[in-house]
Design an enzyme around this catalytic site. Structure first.
Site, PDB file in Angstrom:
ATOM      1  N   CYS A  14      21.376 -50.962  59.855  1.00 42.42           N
ATOM      2  CA  CYS A  14      22.645 -51.360  59.251  1.00 42.42           C
ATOM      3  C   CYS A  14      23.622 -51.897  60.293  1.00 42.42           C
ATOM      4  O   CYS A  14      24.432 -52.768  59.991  1.00 42.42           O
ATOM      5  CB  CYS A  14      23.261 -50.190  58.488  1.00 42.42           C
ATOM      6  SG  CYS A  14      23.494 -48.702  59.477  1.00 42.42           S
ATOM      7  N   HIS A 119      26.223 -45.249  58.356  1.00 46.17           N
ATOM      8  CA  HIS A 119      26.009 -46.550  57.708  1.00 46.17           C
ATOM      9  C   HIS A 119      27.187 -47.474  58.031  1.00 46.17           C
ATOM     10  O   HIS A 119      28.343 -47.110  57.865  1.00 46.17           O
ATOM     11  CB  HIS A 119      25.868 -46.411  56.189  1.00 46.17           C
ATOM     12  CG  HIS A 119      25.711 -47.735  55.499  1.00 46.17           C
ATOM     13  ND1 HIS A 119      24.592 -48.524  55.642  1.00 46.17           N
ATOM     14  CD2 HIS A 119      26.558 -48.413  54.662  1.00 46.17           C
ATOM     15  CE1 HIS A 119      24.739 -49.620  54.934  1.00 46.17           C
ATOM     16  NE2 HIS A 119      25.925 -49.585  54.332  1.00 46.17           N
ATOM     17  N   ASN A 134      28.382 -55.785  52.519  1.00 47.33           N
ATOM     18  CA  ASN A 134      27.565 -54.583  52.689  1.00 47.33           C
ATOM     19  C   ASN A 134      26.087 -54.940  52.529  1.00 47.33           C
ATOM     20  O   ASN A 134      25.683 -55.552  51.527  1.00 47.33           O
ATOM     21  CB  ASN A 134      27.970 -53.532  51.657  1.00 47.33           C
ATOM     22  CG  ASN A 134      27.425 -52.159  51.987  1.00 47.33           C
ATOM     23  OD1 ASN A 134      26.388 -52.023  52.646  1.00 47.33           O
ATOM     24  ND2 ASN A 134      28.112 -51.122  51.532  1.00 47.33           N
TER      25      ASN A 134
END
Length: 348
Positions: A14, A119, A134
């Site tokens: 991520c 994250h 995202n």
């Protein structure tokens, strides 16, 4: 149409997706970030060694795993900060008291990086609009200016750490395109886990206007081609108006010429009436009744002559005839035979 770069989630990378979505391109790979993390680990080890390599703290440090990365692909804020420093970008903690005291409206910033439970994801302004990039979403999510502040407040309430990006971000095509137009999103993206037909992952560019993300150009924003078409249509209308005005001017000129010709003809007819008899005046009226015909001088003379002949015949027909009389003397031969072909009897 040019695209918004959106790198979807792959494994636990991520941080890589966050950086590439922020910079709008494949700028970093796991190897790049691992190299930065190893460099940070070495710097930390050297600082700990300054207190003595035989110290308990140093031996404990060596036994602990790296705090900058792990085998799953996680990278720390220090790795992200060093990676952005290469591009002259700086991270400022949005939740900090120092930044909050500046009372800066979030819509005036350029981008945010958010982190919760290892994250990372990016919120970036492209053109005049904000997008949630995202990597866990199936595509970019449009965020209105009004909702941006509420969205950041919600993230803070949920425990996210938010960092403001300061500095000049690299140029990208999406920034240039969205700088001259605005889009609307008819269909919101879903989480990748909720996408039933998800068949691919990793780096991907989502084109503006694709039905998958539902991006369409706002109605009030005019395409340059449409603007050109309207300008051409207006110019054609102007030409049509000018043509109509020219036709009208020509019609007026022709009507004026016809009026002059009629006046000349009337003057000629009046002259004929004054110089001629009543028969000539009648011939002039007959000529006016046939004014739509084109007559030569000879034809006009013949018509008038025929009219004169008819008038003379009519005059002779209307002369009263004298009554029959008995002739005197033996020479009354003028009216002989007029009385039913009877001959006078000889005298006895």
């Amino acid at each position: 149409m040019d695209s918004i770069f959106h790198e979807k989630q792959e494994g636990s990378l991520c941080a890589q997706h966050c950086l590439n979505n922020l910079l709008q391109g494949e700028y970093f790979t796991p190897v790049d970030l691992s190299s930065i993390a190893q460099q940070l680990d070495e710097e930390e080890r050297m600082r700990m060694a300054e207190g003595g390599m035989a110290s308990e703290e140093y031996r404990t440090f060596l036994q602990q795993p790296s705090g900058n990365m792990d085998d799953s692909g996680f990278f720390s804020i220090q790795v992200i900060s060093n990676a952005l420093r290469v591009w002259g970008l700086e991270l400022i903690l949005f939740n900090s008291r120092e930044y909050q005291s500046l009372m800066i409206n979030p819509i005036n910033e350029k981008a945010f990086i958010c982190n919760y439970k290892e994250h990372w994801f990016t919120i970036r302004k492209l053109g005049q609009q904000w997008f949630n990039l995202n990597s866990l979403l199936t595509g970019p999510e449009l965020i209105s200016d009004t909702y941006l502040a509420l969205f950041l407040a919600q993230l803070q309430q949920e425990g996210y750490s938010i960092f403001v990006i300061r500095g000049n971000l690299p140029e990208c095509e999406a920034e240039q395109i969205l700088g001259i137009m605005r889009v609307q999103q008819q269909q919101r993206p879903r989480l990748i886990g909720e996408e039933e037909a998800q068949t691919s992952s990793g780096s991907r560019s989502v084109a503006l206007g694709q039905s998958e993300m539902g991006f369409v150009v706002e109605d009030e924003v005019v395409d340059e081609d449409e603007e050109l078409k309207r300008a051409l249509a207006l110019s054609r209308q102007d030409i049509d108006v000018e043509d109509e005005e020219a036709d009208l001017r020509r019609a007026i000129q022709l009507s004026m010429q016809g009026a002059v010709m009629c006046n000349k003809s009337s003057e000629c007819e009046v002259g004929n009436v004054k110089s001629g008899s009543q028969a000539a005046g009648s011939a002039a009226r007959e000529q006016r009744e046939g004014q739509n015909e084109t007559l030569t001088a000879e034809e006009l003379r013949k018509r008038r002559q025929a009219y004169f002949d008819r008038q003379q015949q009519q005059t002779q027909t209307n002369i009263p005839q004298p009554k029959d009389t008995q002739p005197t003397g033996s020479s009354g031969s003028v009216n002989a035979g007029c009385e039913g072909d009877q001959q006078p009897k000889p005298s006895q």
